[in-house]
Design a protein around this motif. Structure first.
Motif, PDB file in Angstrom:
ATOM      1  N   CYS A  20      71.061  88.171  55.203  1.00  0.00           N
ATOM      2  CA  CYS A  20      70.786  87.484  54.399  1.00  0.00           C
ATOM      3  C   CYS A  20      69.764  88.220  53.343  1.00  0.00           C
ATOM      4  O   CYS A  20      69.361  88.950  53.566  1.00  0.00           O
ATOM      5  CB  CYS A  20      69.905  86.273  54.276  1.00  0.00           C
ATOM      6  SG  CYS A  20      69.189  85.463  53.369  1.00  0.00           S
ATOM      7  N   ARG A  22      67.211  87.898  51.002  1.00  0.00           N
ATOM      8  CA  ARG A  22      66.325  86.993  50.151  1.00  0.00           C
ATOM      9  C   ARG A  22      65.548  86.731  52.163  1.00  0.00           C
ATOM     10  O   ARG A  22      64.277  87.640  51.775  1.00  0.00           O
ATOM     11  CB  ARG A  22      66.640  85.446  50.352  1.00  0.00           C
ATOM     12  CG  ARG A  22      67.387  85.065  49.390  1.00  0.00           C
ATOM     13  CD  ARG A  22      66.584  85.226  48.599  1.00  0.00           C
ATOM     14  NE  ARG A  22      67.225  84.974  46.727  1.00  0.00           N
ATOM     15  CZ  ARG A  22      67.991  86.024  46.758  1.00  0.00           C
ATOM     16  NH1 ARG A  22      67.965  87.089  46.931  1.00  0.00           N
ATOM     17  NH2 ARG A  22      68.649  85.267  44.973  1.00  0.00           N
ATOM     18  N   CYS A  23      65.594  86.858  53.135  1.00  0.00           N
ATOM     19  CA  CYS A  23      65.010  87.115  54.176  1.00  0.00           C
ATOM     20  C   CYS A  23      65.472  87.842  55.253  1.00  0.00           C
ATOM     21  O   CYS A  23      64.581  88.373  56.061  1.00  0.00           O
ATOM     22  CB  CYS A  23      64.793  85.350  54.592  1.00  0.00           C
ATOM     23  SG  CYS A  23      65.937  84.877  55.923  1.00  0.00           S
ATOM     24  N   CYS A  42      71.428  83.168  54.756  1.00  0.00           N
ATOM     25  CA  CYS A  42      71.420  82.438  55.727  1.00  0.00           C
ATOM     26  C   CYS A  42      71.828  81.212  55.725  1.00  0.00           C
ATOM     27  O   CYS A  42      71.628  81.338  55.115  1.00  0.00           O
ATOM     28  CB  CYS A  42      69.960  83.140  56.658  1.00  0.00           C
ATOM     29  SG  CYS A  42      68.585  82.008  55.574  1.00  0.00           S
ATOM     30  N   HIS A  45      68.784  79.611  53.005  1.00  0.00           N
ATOM     31  CA  HIS A  45      68.873  80.350  51.937  1.00  0.00           C
ATOM     32  C   HIS A  45      69.701  79.380  51.266  1.00  0.00           C
ATOM     33  O   HIS A  45      69.665  79.449  49.982  1.00  0.00           O
ATOM     34  CB  HIS A  45      68.271  81.710  51.753  1.00  0.00           C
ATOM     35  CG  HIS A  45      67.622  82.034  51.574  1.00  0.00           C
ATOM     36  ND1 HIS A  45      66.488  82.931  53.425  1.00  0.00           N
ATOM     37  CD2 HIS A  45      66.276  81.922  51.196  1.00  0.00           C
ATOM     38  CE1 HIS A  45      65.478  82.211  53.293  1.00  0.00           C
ATOM     39  NE2 HIS A  45      65.195  81.750  52.134  1.00  0.00           N
TER      40      HIS A  45
END
Ligand SMILES: [Zn+2]
Length: 61
Positions: A20, A22-23, A42, A45
């Motif tokens: 992901c 973002r994370c 993911c 997100h």
């Protein structure tokens, strides 16, 4: 009849190495932007950004 050579997908499927953006969790979704480029998300997100991606016309796989 065989036409396997006609429309081979250009993209490889997501693997455990895809993360992901973002994370850093394992990616579940790839969103390809019409302007070019792609984002990985993911599940969490993707849900968070889904409306925005649809708005941008992203192709989600
Ligand atoms: Zn995430």
């Amino acid at each position: 009849m065989s036409d396997t050579a006609t429309t081979a997908p250009a993209k490889a499927p997501l693997t455990a190495a895809d993360r992901c953006d973002r994370c850093g969790a394992a990616a579940k979704v790839r969103a390809t932007l019409p302007a070019g480029g792609e984002l990985l998300f993911c599940g969490h997100h993707y849900n968070a950004h889904e409306a925005r991606l649809v708005e941008m016309g992203a192709i989600v796989e």
